[in-house]
Scaffold this motif. Structure first.
Motif: not given
Length: 264
Positions: A98-100, A147-154
């Motif tokens: 959801d990009g939160v 596992l990797t993270g993505q950014g801008r989606t905490s």
């Protein structure tokens, strides 16, 4: 190979997505194997999906449910248990990236957790007495983002990290009941939601090409059929000594050496 799923009551959340979504694909495969899908989803598409399965002779039920509401989840599990008297498998499939991010509000972050992780806990909680009786199993659908993270989606990343924690915790907690708990981890899979996301980007074609080039095995995205096949094998008694595992269906995206992606 006969997976011996015929007649098994399989509760699956998030299976009323668009045709070709991961949940909908798993739903169709369950029907083909003779399992009895019990679908929990807020989208009314579930009624149509279940009706079409029933027209093919597949027993199935749909409980329209907002999985962020514990009372609705409890009602859905009560409906399923009263109808069939048992539950053999839970597949937690709900997931919305959801990009939160860090710029999101407290309410947005908490809502992301409720949808993408807390719903998993609540469904298992209410299904547990029946899983104990059937010595059933739990399958959580996870994401490489944990596992990797993505950014801008905490919110989504935290939820999916929590899902992996719950998978292992339940494997330990329920082992004395003979209940297995595993997770399927997905990286890049072509779904209607992925298509929608790519179309929102000004350089969508370039972005898609760069993503595909980073997938080591055959430089292609994982199909939803491949994910569904892995799910069905994992919940079946053909996988009867597998528990507490994170099973990656990702074409080597997460683990393999990046040198595979360079031209010789």
């Amino acid at each position: 190979m006969d997976l011996n799923l015929r007649g098994k009551i399989v509760v699956i959340s998030g299976a009323a997505g668009k045709e070709g979504s991961i949940g909908e694909t798993i739903l169709q495969r369950l029907g083909e194997e003779g399992a009895i899908p019990a679908v929990i989803d807020r989208n009314s598409r579930g009624f149509d999906y279940v009706k079409k399965l029933q027209q093919k002779g597949v027993d199935a039920v749909f409980c329209q449910t907002d999985v962020t509401d514990p009372e609705q989840i409890e009602k859905a599990l009560n409906t399923i248990s009263k109808k069939y008297g048992r539950i053999d498998v839970v597949i937690n499939n709900v997931g919305v990236n959801d990009g939160v991010g860090l710029d999101g509000s407290y309410e947005e972050f908490m809502n992301s957790l409720k949808l993408n992780m807390v719903s998993y806990f609540m469904i298992v909680k209410y299904a547990l007495p029946f899983l104990i009786t059937s010595k059933g199993n739990i399958l959580n659908i996870g994401s490489k983002v944990a596992l990797t993270g993505q950014g801008r989606t905490s919110g989504y990343a935290a939820s999916k990290g929590g899902v992996l924690g719950l998978t292992r915790e339940w494997a330990v907690d329920l082992i004395h009941y003979g209940i297995r708990s595993n997770a399927i981890i997905i990286a890049e899979s072509w779904t209607p939601s992925y298509d929608t996301w790519i179309r929102t980007l000004p350089n969508g074609e370039e972005k898609l090409k760069s993503i595909i080039e980073k997938i080591p095995l055959e430089n292609r995205m994982t199909s939803t059929d491949e994910i569904a096949n892995a799910c069905l094998f994992t919940i079946s008694d053909r996988s009867s000594h597998t528990t507490g595992q994170f099973i990656f269906v990702d074409g080597g995206y997460v683990h393999l050496d990046r040198s595979l992606l360079t031209d010789e």
